[in-house]
Enzyme design. Structure first.
Site, PDB file in Angstrom:
ATOM      1  N   GLU A 332       0.829  -1.213   0.000  1.00 18.48           N
ATOM      2  CA  GLU A 332       0.000   0.000   0.000  1.00 18.48           C
ATOM      3  C   GLU A 332       0.861   1.260   0.000  1.00 18.48           C
ATOM      4  O   GLU A 332       0.620   2.195   0.759  1.00 18.48           O
ATOM      5  CB  GLU A 332      -0.962  -0.018   1.188  1.00 18.48           C
ATOM      6  CG  GLU A 332      -1.884  -1.224   1.151  1.00 18.48           C
ATOM      7  CD  GLU A 332      -2.945  -1.231   2.241  1.00 18.48           C
ATOM      8  OE1 GLU A 332      -2.691  -0.674   3.316  1.00 18.48           O
ATOM      9  OE2 GLU A 332      -4.019  -1.813   2.000  1.00 18.48           O
ATOM     10  N   ASP A 411      -8.644  -8.698   3.612  1.00 18.97           N
ATOM     11  CA  ASP A 411      -8.374  -7.606   4.543  1.00 18.97           C
ATOM     12  C   ASP A 411      -9.483  -7.449   5.577  1.00 18.97           C
ATOM     13  O   ASP A 411     -10.348  -6.599   5.428  1.00 18.97           O
ATOM     14  CB  ASP A 411      -8.234  -6.307   3.736  1.00 18.97           C
ATOM     15  CG  ASP A 411      -7.659  -5.176   4.571  1.00 18.97           C
ATOM     16  OD1 ASP A 411      -7.267  -5.437   5.703  1.00 18.97           O
ATOM     17  OD2 ASP A 411      -7.605  -4.052   4.064  1.00 18.97           O
ATOM     18  N   GLU A 439     -12.737  -1.991  11.835  1.00 23.66           N
ATOM     19  CA  GLU A 439     -12.611  -1.236  10.589  1.00 23.66           C
ATOM     20  C   GLU A 439     -13.704  -1.571   9.580  1.00 23.66           C
ATOM     21  O   GLU A 439     -14.385  -0.695   9.067  1.00 23.66           O
ATOM     22  CB  GLU A 439     -11.234  -1.495   9.977  1.00 23.66           C
ATOM     23  CG  GLU A 439     -11.061  -0.830   8.628  1.00 23.66           C
ATOM     24  CD  GLU A 439      -9.704  -1.115   7.999  1.00 23.66           C
ATOM     25  OE1 GLU A 439      -8.864  -1.758   8.644  1.00 23.66           O
ATOM     26  OE2 GLU A 439      -9.500  -0.685   6.846  1.00 23.66           O
TER      27      GLU A 439
HETATM   28  O1  GCW Z   1      -7.116  -2.715   6.198  1.00 23.98           O
HETATM   29  C1  GCW Z   1      -6.143  -1.890   5.697  1.00 23.98           C
HETATM   30  C2  GCW Z   1      -6.419  -0.570   6.290  1.00 23.98           C
HETATM   31  C3  GCW Z   1      -5.236   0.329   6.301  1.00 23.98           C
HETATM   32  C4  GCW Z   1      -4.104  -0.409   6.972  1.00 23.98           C
HETATM   33  C5  GCW Z   1      -3.817  -1.668   6.191  1.00 23.98           C
HETATM   34  C6  GCW Z   1      -2.765  -2.528   6.862  1.00 23.98           C
HETATM   35  C7  GCW Z   1      -2.433   0.515   8.386  1.00 23.98           C
HETATM   36  O2  GCW Z   1      -7.472  -0.003   5.598  1.00 23.98           O
HETATM   37  O3  GCW Z   1      -5.578   1.480   7.010  1.00 23.98           O
HETATM   38  O4  GCW Z   1      -2.968   0.388   7.111  1.00 23.98           O
HETATM   39  O5  GCW Z   1      -4.951  -2.453   6.125  1.00 23.98           O
HETATM   40  O6  GCW Z   1      -3.143  -3.447   7.553  1.00 23.98           O
HETATM   41  O7  GCW Z   1      -1.593  -2.262   6.684  1.00 23.98           O
END
Ligand code: GCW
Length: 873
Positions: A332, A411, A439
């Site tokens: 990311e 995720d 989240e």
């Molecule tokens: O789920 C995603 C989140 C990001 C997060 C990423 C991760 C910290 O939306 O905010 O970043 O995973 O786990 O690295």
């Protein structure tokens, strides 16, 4: 009812003890916050919110058989900061639960305590030295404890000092649940060595994916001056056996490693230490360049390795018990070893080498994937990434590296299968990453007890025994992360990481969400515990032992995940939330047509990613053969994962005989109804739980019930449009009691388009701009009667618009749009329902809604829904 601590020393009935009294310490220093919290008979939601360490009064008879048996002295055999914390904690527990004021004595000789009921705290070595016959056999391992009753002694024996502290908390748990102590004999050891939380806190005080206010560690680029909350958090963590906490975001700010910041971070480690919580840091792998002045961060470059070695040495000079590093790299947008053509193993091992001499570890996250995938490529699949990248590296990692694997391959979705990587690293240490902060599961505004979700993963059988195939059940994810390998031998390391996101707003904001933090710790300690048992423990510790409260809170917690799943993403499809925004409200389309790879692959015929080996992305082939076989076939694939693994036509019949599309409609209607039913369930506890908690939970459940309707309508309308197949019960797209704002008489309000369309009536709403006040009205032309009026409006993060509802010229209700929802646009993240029940309406009455905008929030309105009172919405 609390006794005055000053009276401790003046107890004429006691023999003088050659002892050091520690009670003054209870009211000093870091324990102040906790002590204040437990002193209040009914805990409030203030800064000292004690969570499950509430220490409600219990029946002395139930616990000790008679009040005379209650030990009034706590003897510490050792002289260690952790044992000190244990003694202090027992004293707090005694005060709250037993209304007693125990003496705390150090090294009292045995002849002075003969005959008296006492609690003795010590490591196994200390117990052996004191009374060899009392020491437990076999020997206790690290962090393990034994609680044992022998005559007048209640023994809290630890494999080490941390074990003593964990034993003290376990004893308090027993007492809080009114378990009878006379026959106490309990041994417990942690399932896995690593039990950490990751906090995603930023130096500026914000928390990535945090839903409970600002950081307890940082403010304005600095470590907070007042770390009393950090100390209180360490205490909470210790009470559930968590032994490590990574204090900063995995999207790490390299500057935290600057010398002046490390000095400050060491203060946090200082307040963690008495609770046995090791501090660790997330790092930016480019730090040697960002703050070190090097022109490279290539992990294969000796200058880079030297830089890290020096940095690690510096850290250990400040924090001798530093835990290690958590690494998010090549993920990311974070830099990583791929920049130099190096693998994660090279990067991890370079850091591991720097940490090894100090006993530190590296948790290298497997959350590495390309977020610029080509969505047109039917073989592209983000779910494959972790296995594709890490499985070939199995065996290449240093012994103090652990690969940290998110529970599912995408995720933190509302449901996912276990990541196949758990089975793909037989020669590598593994940890599971769970997410406590919600989240993708409602952000603590929706009640979701996550332990049942986590259990589906932990209990997934992954790898069969190689030596005796077919003879024993396959190793589960919890076996694998404990470090047990195929031969049932232990690797040296393994464990559990929970992304917690606690903030200053009573840890997780929602009082009921704290069950998730509690469950994380308890399952990391013992993953064979059932979600129901953990919920019950948490409920009793938080609210006391009242049978009605227990039954109701347990019911709410245990049903909550299923309810949330029902009105969000069905059958493993993912949460269906706004993945390009805050991950809160509905927006299924946001998953499609971009590089993030959370695709639904919905078209007019069907939905779901084809991940089969036969015709799809081949993802299923990453699982061990038995599981792969089960997942590959539509017949044997678990239906709750169907759309994660297969592309299925809307007309496909589930095992129940129902079509897929009708199942989606029905579960969404059922889910919204079940969310609404949580409100009267909770209301039955009014007066039985502290008022402040009652009100806070009620507010959240009311929001949830309204938002569940937003979800239900958006998802069902979206699928109805996509599939072209109507709901056979004619509910979807058909809302007979609703009057869209755009159909009402508008005074100042103007119609606007809403995106995504499915989050508002006909894709439209009204807003009030350029005026101090606007209104919309209708003339009631249905029979006289009692009605419930729901106003669907949009509540932005910014601005506090005011609304007034008038009936026949008289105010029926007024409210403010003051919620802090995570968006500033009209959509599923902000759509909110306010309900006014039992309004008398007469034919010809004018129903008028007046909106007063505030700043950039234009008092936006979607619709009114006017339903005969008592009728389902
Ligand atoms: O789920 C995603 C989140 C990001 C997060 C990423 C991760 C910290 O939306 O905010 O970043 O995973 O786990 O690295």
């Amino acid at each position: 009812m609390q006794q005055n601590p000053a009276s401790f020393s003046a107890d004429p009935g006691r023999k003088p003890l050659r002892a050091r009294f520690l009670l003054a310490g209870i009211l000093l220093g870091s324990a102040l916050l906790c002590a204040q919290a437990v002193s209040s008979a009914s805990p409030t939601l203030g800064p000292g919110y004690p969570a499950w360490l509430a220490y409600h009064p219990v029946s002395l008879e139930a616990v000790f058989a008679s009040a005379g048996n209650v030990p009034d002295t706590i003897v510490m055999l050792g002289n260690d900061a952790l044992e000190d914390s244990a003694a202090r904690e027992l004293a707090l527990g005694w005060r709250g639960m037993l209304d007693r004021v125990p003496r705390v004595a150090v090294s009292a000789p045995s002849n002075e305590i003969a005959g008296e009921s006492i609690v003795v705290l010590g490591t196994q070595a200390e117990v052996r030295a004191w009374r060899p016959a009392l020491a437990g056999e076999p020997a206790l391992g690290a962090d393990a404890y034994r609680l044992h009753r022998a005559g007048n002694v209640v023994l809290v024996e630890g494999g080490d000092a941390r074990g003593v502290l964990y034993g003290a908390f376990a004893l308090l748990r027993e007492i809080a649940q009114q378990h009878s102590l006379p026959a106490l004999n309990l041994r417990s050891q942690p399932w896995a060595a690593v039990r950490w939380t990751n906090e995603w806190d930023n130096p500026n005080g914000t928390i990535e994916r945090g839903y409970a206010g600002p950081s307890i560690f940082f403010a304005d680029g600095q470590v907070r001056a007042d770390l009393s909350r950090a100390a209180a958090y360490a205490r909470l963590l210790a009470s559930i056996g968590i032994d490590g906490c990574t204090i900063n975001n995995v999207n790490a700010d390299a500057h935290l490693l600057l010398p002046e910041n490390l000095k400050q971070i060491a203060r946090i480690a200082d307040v963690f230490r008495p609770y046995g919580v090791r501090l660790s840091l997330s790092i930016d792998s480019a730090s040697p360049m960002v703050i070190g002045g090097l022109d490279t961060f290539d992990p294969g470059n000796p200058r880079v390795a030297d830089w890290w070695r020096d940095k690690v040495d510096e850290i250990y000079r400040q924090i001798p018990d530093f835990g290690g590093f958590v690494v998010k790299a090549d993920s990311e947008g974070q830099p990583g070893p791929s920049r130099y053509g190096r693998s994660p193993a090279v990067a991890a091992n370079m850091l591991a080498q720097a940490l090894a001499p100090h006993g530190g570890i590296v948790l290298y996250r497997a959350f590495v994937y390309n977020h610029h995938l080509d969505w047109r490529d039917p073989k592209a699949d983000r779910a494959r990434a972790a296995y594709d990248i890490f499985h070939p590296l199995d065996g290449d990692f240093a012994p103090n590296v652990i690969v940290q694997i998110k529970y599912g391959p995408i995720d933190f979705q509302v449901r996912e299968p276990a990541s196949p990587l758990f089975a793909g690293l037989p020669h590598t240490n593994e940890a599971i990453e769970l997410q406590i902060t919600q989240e993708y599961t409602g952000q603590q505004r929706h009640l979701v007890y996550l332990a049942p979700l986590w259990k589906t993963i932990l209990d997934t059988g992954m790898r069969a025994s190689i030596t005796k195939p077919g003879t024993a059940p396959p190793l589960t994810v919890s076996d694998l992360v404990s470090g047990r390998d195929l031969q049932n031998q232990h690797h040296s390391l393994g464990g559990f990481v929970g992304v917690a996101g606690v903030g200053t707003d009573r840890w997780l904001g929602s009082p009921l969400a704290l069950a998730n933090l509690y469950a994380f710790g308890r399952l990391a300690w013992n993953p064979s515990l059932s979600p129901a048992a953990v919920s019950d423990e948490w409920t009793r510790l938080t609210f006391g032992n009242d049978a009605q409260v227990r039954a109701m809170v347990n019911k709410l917690e245990l049903n909550s995940w299923h309810i949330y799943e029902s009105y969000t993403g069905p059958l493993g499809l993912g949460t269906l939330t706004d993945i390009l925004g805050p991950h809160f409200g509905p927006n299924p389309q946001s998953a499609e047509g971009n590089g993030w790879g959370q695709w639904l692959r919905a078209d007019h015929q069907g939905v779901g990613m084809d991940r089969t080996v036969a015709t799809g992305t081949g993802y299923i082939g990453q699982y061990p053969a038995p599981l792969a076989r089960q997942y590959e076939s539509l017949q044997t694939c678990p239906e709750n994962l169907l759309l994660f693994l297969h592309h299925v036509p809307y007309t496909y019949r589930l095992h129940s005989g129902q079509t897929l599309i009708q199942y989606i409609y029905d579960t969404h209607y059922w889910g919204a109804q079940a969310a609404a039913a949580q409100i009267p369930a909770w209301q039955s506890l009014q007066g039985k739980v502290p008022d402040a908690i009652y009100a806070e939970v009620l507010k959240r459940l009311e929001f949830q019930a309204g938002h569940a309707i937003v979800w239900r309508d958006a998802i069902t309308k979206w699928f109805a449009k996509m599939s072209g197949i109507p709901d056979d019960q004619h509910r979807v797209g058909n809302y007979p009691h609703r009057i869209p704002a755009t159909d009402m008489t508008l005074d100042g309000y103007t119609p606007v388009d809403v995106t995504p369309w499915e989050t508002a009536s006909n894709g439209k709403a009204v807003e009030c701009t350029g005026r101090a006040e606007c209104s919309l009205s209708l003339t009631w032309n249905k029979p006289d009667g009692w009605y419930d009026i729901a106003v669907q409006f949009f509540d932005f993060r910014n601005g506090v618009s005011q609304f007034t509802l008038q009936v026949a010229g008289r105010a029926a209700d007024a409210w403010s749009a003051d919620a802090n929802l995570p968006d500033n646009r009209m959509n599923g993240n902000t759509s909110t329902r306010h309900t006014i029940d039992n309004v008398a309406l007469h034919r010809g009455d004018t129903v008028r809604l007046i909106g007063r905008p505030d700043g950039t929030e234009p008092a936006p309105v979607d619709y009114l829904e006017i339903t005969p009172s008592g009728q389902q919405k």
